[in-house]
Design a protein around this motif. Structure first.
Motif, PDB file in Angstrom:
ATOM      1  N   THR A  49       0.800  -1.225   0.000  1.00 55.54           N
ATOM      2  CA  THR A  49       0.000   0.000   0.000  1.00 55.54           C
ATOM      3  C   THR A  49       0.829   1.270   0.000  1.00 55.54           C
ATOM      4  O   THR A  49       0.331   2.335  -0.379  1.00 55.54           O
ATOM      5  CB  THR A  49      -0.939   0.029   1.221  1.00 55.54           C
ATOM      6  N   ALA A  50       2.085   1.191   0.443  1.00 49.98           N
ATOM      7  CA  ALA A  50       2.903   2.395   0.567  1.00 49.98           C
ATOM      8  C   ALA A  50       4.192   2.344  -0.246  1.00 49.98           C
ATOM      9  O   ALA A  50       4.902   3.341  -0.314  1.00 49.98           O
ATOM     10  CB  ALA A  50       3.243   2.649   2.035  1.00 49.98           C
ATOM     11  N   ALA A  51       4.524   1.195  -0.810  1.00 54.11           N
ATOM     12  CA  ALA A  51       5.744   1.015  -1.603  1.00 54.11           C
ATOM     13  C   ALA A  51       7.011   1.206  -0.784  1.00 54.11           C
ATOM     14  O   ALA A  51       8.080   1.449  -1.325  1.00 54.11           O
ATOM     15  CB  ALA A  51       5.760   1.939  -2.812  1.00 54.11           C
ATOM     16  N   THR A  52       6.914   1.071   0.526  1.00 52.38           N
ATOM     17  CA  THR A  52       8.075   1.136   1.415  1.00 52.38           C
ATOM     18  C   THR A  52       7.628   0.657   2.788  1.00 52.38           C
ATOM     19  O   THR A  52       6.444   0.375   3.001  1.00 52.38           O
ATOM     20  CB  THR A  52       8.638   2.571   1.503  1.00 52.38           C
ATOM     21  N   THR A  53       8.575   0.530   3.705  1.00 50.74           N
ATOM     22  CA  THR A  53       8.240   0.297   5.104  1.00 50.74           C
ATOM     23  C   THR A  53       9.019   1.291   5.963  1.00 50.74           C
ATOM     24  O   THR A  53      10.007   1.850   5.524  1.00 50.74           O
ATOM     25  CB  THR A  53       8.614  -1.126   5.570  1.00 50.74           C
ATOM     26  N   SER A  54       8.549   1.484   7.186  1.00 49.67           N
ATOM     27  CA  SER A  54       9.233   2.405   8.092  1.00 49.67           C
ATOM     28  C   SER A  54      10.181   1.631   9.002  1.00 49.67           C
ATOM     29  O   SER A  54      10.132   0.399   9.078  1.00 49.67           O
ATOM     30  CB  SER A  54       8.208   3.155   8.945  1.00 49.67           C
ATOM     31  N   ASP A  55      11.026   2.367   9.719  1.00 49.77           N
ATOM     32  CA  ASP A  55      11.912   1.719  10.678  1.00 49.77           C
ATOM     33  C   ASP A  55      11.108   1.024  11.768  1.00 49.77           C
ATOM     34  O   ASP A  55      11.531  -0.003  12.303  1.00 49.77           O
ATOM     35  CB  ASP A  55      12.867   2.747  11.284  1.00 49.77           C
ATOM     36  N   TYR A  56       9.943   1.570  12.109  1.00 52.10           N
ATOM     37  CA  TYR A  56       9.115   0.930  13.135  1.00 52.10           C
ATOM     38  C   TYR A  56       8.674  -0.458  12.679  1.00 52.10           C
ATOM     39  O   TYR A  56       8.802  -1.442  13.421  1.00 52.10           O
ATOM     40  CB  TYR A  56       7.890   1.789  13.453  1.00 52.10           C
ATOM     41  N   ASP A  57       8.157  -0.562  11.453  1.00 48.80           N
ATOM     42  CA  ASP A  57       7.718  -1.865  10.936  1.00 48.80           C
ATOM     43  C   ASP A  57       8.848  -2.887  11.008  1.00 48.80           C
ATOM     44  O   ASP A  57       8.656  -4.028  11.428  1.00 48.80           O
ATOM     45  CB  ASP A  57       7.252  -1.733   9.478  1.00 48.80           C
ATOM     46  N   GLU A  58      10.028  -2.478  10.558  1.00 47.14           N
ATOM     47  CA  GLU A  58      11.148  -3.408  10.485  1.00 47.14           C
ATOM     48  C   GLU A  58      11.641  -3.811  11.871  1.00 47.14           C
ATOM     49  O   GLU A  58      11.950  -4.983  12.114  1.00 47.14           O
ATOM     50  CB  GLU A  58      12.292  -2.792   9.682  1.00 47.14           C
ATOM     51  N   ARG A  59      11.711  -2.864  12.801  1.00 47.79           N
ATOM     52  CA  ARG A  59      12.294  -3.156  14.110  1.00 47.79           C
ATOM     53  C   ARG A  59      11.382  -4.006  14.992  1.00 47.79           C
ATOM     54  O   ARG A  59      11.867  -4.734  15.859  1.00 47.79           O
ATOM     55  CB  ARG A  59      12.660  -1.852  14.825  1.00 47.79           C
ATOM     56  N   VAL A  60      10.078  -3.900  14.811  1.00 50.57           N
ATOM     57  CA  VAL A  60       9.179  -4.677  15.674  1.00 50.57           C
ATOM     58  C   VAL A  60       8.693  -5.952  15.005  1.00 50.57           C
ATOM     59  O   VAL A  60       8.042  -6.778  15.654  1.00 50.57           O
ATOM     60  CB  VAL A  60       7.959  -3.838  16.125  1.00 50.57           C
ATOM     61  N   LEU A  61       9.010  -6.138  13.727  1.00 51.96           N
ATOM     62  CA  LEU A  61       8.465  -7.271  12.986  1.00 51.96           C
ATOM     63  C   LEU A  61       8.771  -8.611  13.640  1.00 51.96           C
ATOM     64  O   LEU A  61       7.871  -9.407  13.926  1.00 51.96           O
ATOM     65  CB  LEU A  61       9.007  -7.265  11.552  1.00 51.96           C
ATOM     66  N   ALA A  62      10.049  -8.862  13.881  1.00 52.76           N
ATOM     67  CA  ALA A  62      10.436 -10.186  14.378  1.00 52.76           C
ATOM     68  C   ALA A  62       9.851 -10.460  15.760  1.00 52.76           C
ATOM     69  O   ALA A  62       9.410 -11.573  16.058  1.00 52.76           O
ATOM     70  CB  ALA A  62      11.946 -10.307  14.406  1.00 52.76           C
ATOM     71  N   SER A  63       9.848  -9.449  16.622  1.00 53.36           N
ATOM     72  CA  SER A  63       9.335  -9.667  17.968  1.00 53.36           C
ATOM     73  C   SER A  63       7.831  -9.907  17.954  1.00 53.36           C
ATOM     74  O   SER A  63       7.317 -10.749  18.701  1.00 53.36           O
ATOM     75  CB  SER A  63       9.687  -8.481  18.867  1.00 53.36           C
ATOM     76  N   THR A  64       7.093  -9.202  17.103  1.00 48.29           N
ATOM     77  CA  THR A  64       5.655  -9.445  17.044  1.00 48.29           C
ATOM     78  C   THR A  64       5.354 -10.808  16.436  1.00 48.29           C
ATOM     79  O   THR A  64       4.384 -11.458  16.820  1.00 48.29           O
ATOM     80  CB  THR A  64       4.943  -8.346  16.236  1.00 48.29           C
ATOM     81  N   TYR A  65       6.195 -11.249  15.514  1.00 42.55           N
ATOM     82  CA  TYR A  65       5.974 -12.568  14.912  1.00 42.55           C
ATOM     83  C   TYR A  65       6.383 -13.713  15.835  1.00 42.55           C
ATOM     84  O   TYR A  65       6.098 -14.865  15.565  1.00 42.55           O
ATOM     85  CB  TYR A  65       6.711 -12.666  13.570  1.00 42.55           C
ATOM     86  N   LYS A  66       7.064 -13.387  16.905  1.00 42.79           N
ATOM     87  CA  LYS A  66       7.365 -14.402  17.897  1.00 42.79           C
ATOM     88  C   LYS A  66       6.156 -14.715  18.779  1.00 42.79           C
ATOM     89  O   LYS A  66       6.168 -15.654  19.565  1.00 42.79           O
ATOM     90  CB  LYS A  66       8.523 -13.945  18.805  1.00 42.79           C
ATOM     91  N   GLY A  67       5.114 -13.903  18.693  1.00 45.68           N
ATOM     92  CA  GLY A  67       3.951 -14.106  19.542  1.00 45.68           C
ATOM     93  C   GLY A  67       4.213 -13.721  20.973  1.00 45.68           C
ATOM     94  O   GLY A  67       3.603 -14.241  21.906  1.00 45.68           O
ATOM     95  N   GLU A  68       5.157 -12.769  21.189  1.00 46.72           N
ATOM     96  CA  GLU A  68       5.512 -12.389  22.545  1.00 46.72           C
ATOM     97  C   GLU A  68       4.431 -11.520  23.173  1.00 46.72           C
ATOM     98  O   GLU A  68       4.429 -11.313  24.352  1.00 46.72           O
ATOM     99  CB  GLU A  68       6.864 -11.652  22.579  1.00 46.72           C
TER     100      GLU A  68
END
Length: 575
Positions: free
Chosen positions: A556-575
């Motif tokens: 939808t935005a043709a990019t990602t922000s630093d927030y998306d990238e930095r929290v991605l792995a931790s949120t995908y851990k189901g923490e």
């Protein structure tokens, strides 16, 4: 299997791109449409998945790197801390058993050595069990490791309690089990207040913690974990709103700074008086109090005269004069005036104070600036140094610059060992297939070769490449209605996530497909096949997002922000 190929359908046109081919470099295309020209300077060594913080030991001998991604096969699918011995470049990884693929807590941004260098502090966070009530869960707090001769051993855990909100604040419904009037602590950036310093008369270090989910900063006793003071950084209304991110303590001073990630501001704290001295506005802010500037990574000049703050969503770094809190300089981070989205994610200054370095995550480069004795006005980069994919952290040591890249050289085929985490995945997961990297670059070499290195960065970002051409069949061109400008009237954008081209369209019969990989072929997806054959196929269109968390943003935005990238792995851990 080409695990990133996109299954959206585009109509009428075929796209022809002419990539730059370096004569003396291995060219590796990235799904972001950019490319790596390998090798890059600094002889990068592989790390665990998505490293994003680096800390240098007080004696300058060791560098510690926080790997807070999903965890690669080599780490046993655990998060880890890597230690680089700077005397011999020996790199050793220390997986954290409490942070396995199914754990309910994660590392998050914070990493700092004790003032004596005999301990290492790392931030742990959780939103599913912040209090650590379930077996195997730590809750939120600071993990303390003993550190001797380059080796880490778990020592103790400083648990941080739920944070009470001040009157007029209410927490967002992050978790239904959260008691009313409270907020989850989510320790992010850390800074150490040395024992026997002017603001710490005791024998024990203190730790200043940026509390990302509670909109406050906490001063902890590093031995017992007791909260010595909580600095309320919140605004009226919802918590979290400002998302405190980084922490810096000015040496031999009572002054500390906390960056406010969801704004263009930093808070200046008086540690001696236990007060917030002021909140410094770094840049123009948008509507209301919340801006998307993303004040994040910070560093001080060696003489502590200036504070440099990365504004990740503004393509610039602000220079604050520590003496009076005035913003005296703004460093632009883009590679050209007409481009945007460089995502400055980390800052460092050379030991002699002559150069500022900024990690431009979206450019796969480090911007270099020559610093004057007095900083003022707008400063443009002197040049750029190429890095591997998505640099996230920088560290300076003597004449060296340490560069941490979150995604290294990217993922490869997923035909390796399966992820062993309770048989939830019977194949290697994409977030475990991207090791990060750590490069050690000689600053003198960078300065000498800056012109050619800058040219490489321009090429890898396709700044000098010919624009892509849309080529139509001659019969289509002849049928164009006069004065209409072309045959395309509507574009229907269909997104099918979590499936590769081959899994759906491998049996299409046209294009570069592999029928043996078709899991949901013609019999299962007849409509997809009909649409593809009727309107056209882009069989090598690559998806920029590894998983849904960033894929939808890319779509939808043709990019990602630093927030998306930095929290991605931790949120995908189901923490």
């Amino acid at each position: 299997m080409r695990s990133c190929r996109f299954t959206g359908l585009f109509f009428f046109a075929a796209l022809t791109c002419v990539p730059f081919l370096a004569q003396d470099k291995q060219v590796k295309p990235l799904p972001t449409s950019k490319q790596l020209l390998l090798p890059v300077p600094g002889s990068p060594q592989k790390l665990n998945n998505f490293p994003q913080t680096i800390a240098i030991s007080p004696d300058g001998r060791y560098a510690a790197v926080l790997n807070n991604g999903r965890g690669t096969v080599a780490s046993g699918f655990q998060q880890s801390i890597a230690i680089l011995d700077l005397t011999n470049d020996n790199l050793q990884d220390f997986p954290e058993a409490r942070l396995h693929a199914r754990s309910h807590q994660t590392y998050f941004v914070g990493l700092a050595f004790s003032s004596r260098g005999d301990e290492l502090y790392a931030s742990f966070g959780s939103i599913t069990d912040g209090a650590g009530t379930k077996t195997g869960n730590t809750g939120n707090g600071i993990a303390v490791y003993s550190f001797h001769d380059g080796r880490l051993e778990p020592a103790r855990f400083l648990k941080i309690p739920l944070q009470s909100l001040t009157k007029g604040r209410r927490t967002l419904p992050v978790n239904s089990s959260l008691p009313a009037g409270n907020a989850y602590p989510m320790p992010a950036g850390l800074a150490v207040v040395s024992a026997h310093s002017s603001t710490n008369a005791g024998d024990v270090d203190q730790i200043l913690v940026s509390d990302n989910y509670a909109d406050n900063a906490l001063l902890l006793d590093a031995k017992t974990g007791s909260v010595l003071h909580a600095f309320d950084l919140s605004l009226k209304g919802n918590v979290p709103r400002l998302f405190p991110f980084g922490a810096v303590v000015v040496p031999n001073s009572s002054v500390a700074y906390v960056s406010l990630w969801n704004s263009a501001r930093v808070a200046e704290i008086d540690l001696a008086k236990r007060t917030i001295r002021r909140v410094i506005k770094l840049d123009h802010e948008g509507r209301g109090d919340s801006s998307s500037a993303h004040a994040s990574a910070m560093t001080l000049s060696p003489d502590a005269k200036y504070l440099f703050v990365a504004l990740a969503n503004r393509d610039r770094v602000a220079a604050v004069r520590v003496r009076d809190g005035k913003v005296v300089g703004r460093f632009t981070t883009g590679i050209a005036r007409s481009t945007a989205g460089s995502v400055p994610s980390a800052v460092a200054v050379s030991g002699d104070g002559r150069y500022l370095f900024v990690a431009d995550a979206a450019l796969n480069a480090v911007a270099v600036y020559r610093l004057e004795s007095e900083i003022r006005g707008v400063v443009s980069p002197t040049g750029f140094v190429p890095t591997e994919w998505y640099p996230t952290a920088l560290g300076g040591r003597g004449g060296d610059l340490l560069v941490v890249s979150g995604k290294g050289t990217g993922a490869g085929p997923n035909n390796g060992a399966a992820q062993k985490d309770g048989a939830r995945k019977a194949f290697p997961y994409v977030l475990t297939l991207q090791p990060g990297s750590l490069a050690r670059v000689r600053i003198a070499d960078v300065v000498r070769e800056l012109a050619s290195l800058t040219a490489e960065v321009r090429r890898s970002n396709r700044m000098d490449a010919s624009p892509a051409r849309i080529q139509f069949h001659p019969e289509v061109v002849r049928s164009w209605p006069k004065g209409k400008g072309g045959p395309i009237r509507h574009v229907i954008y269909v997104i099918k996530e979590n499936r590769t081209y081959d899994q759906l369209l491998g049996d299409l019969g046209v294009g570069d497909g592999d029928a043996s990989l078709a899991l949901f072929g013609r019999a299962v997806t007849p409509n997809h096949h009909k649409l593809a054959l009727q309107f056209g196929v882009l069989d090598n269109f690559y998806d920029s997002g590894e998983v849904s968390g960033v894929g939808h943003v890319w779509s939808t935005a043709a990019t990602t922000s630093d927030y998306d990238e930095r929290v991605l792995a931790s949120t995908y851990k189901g923490e």
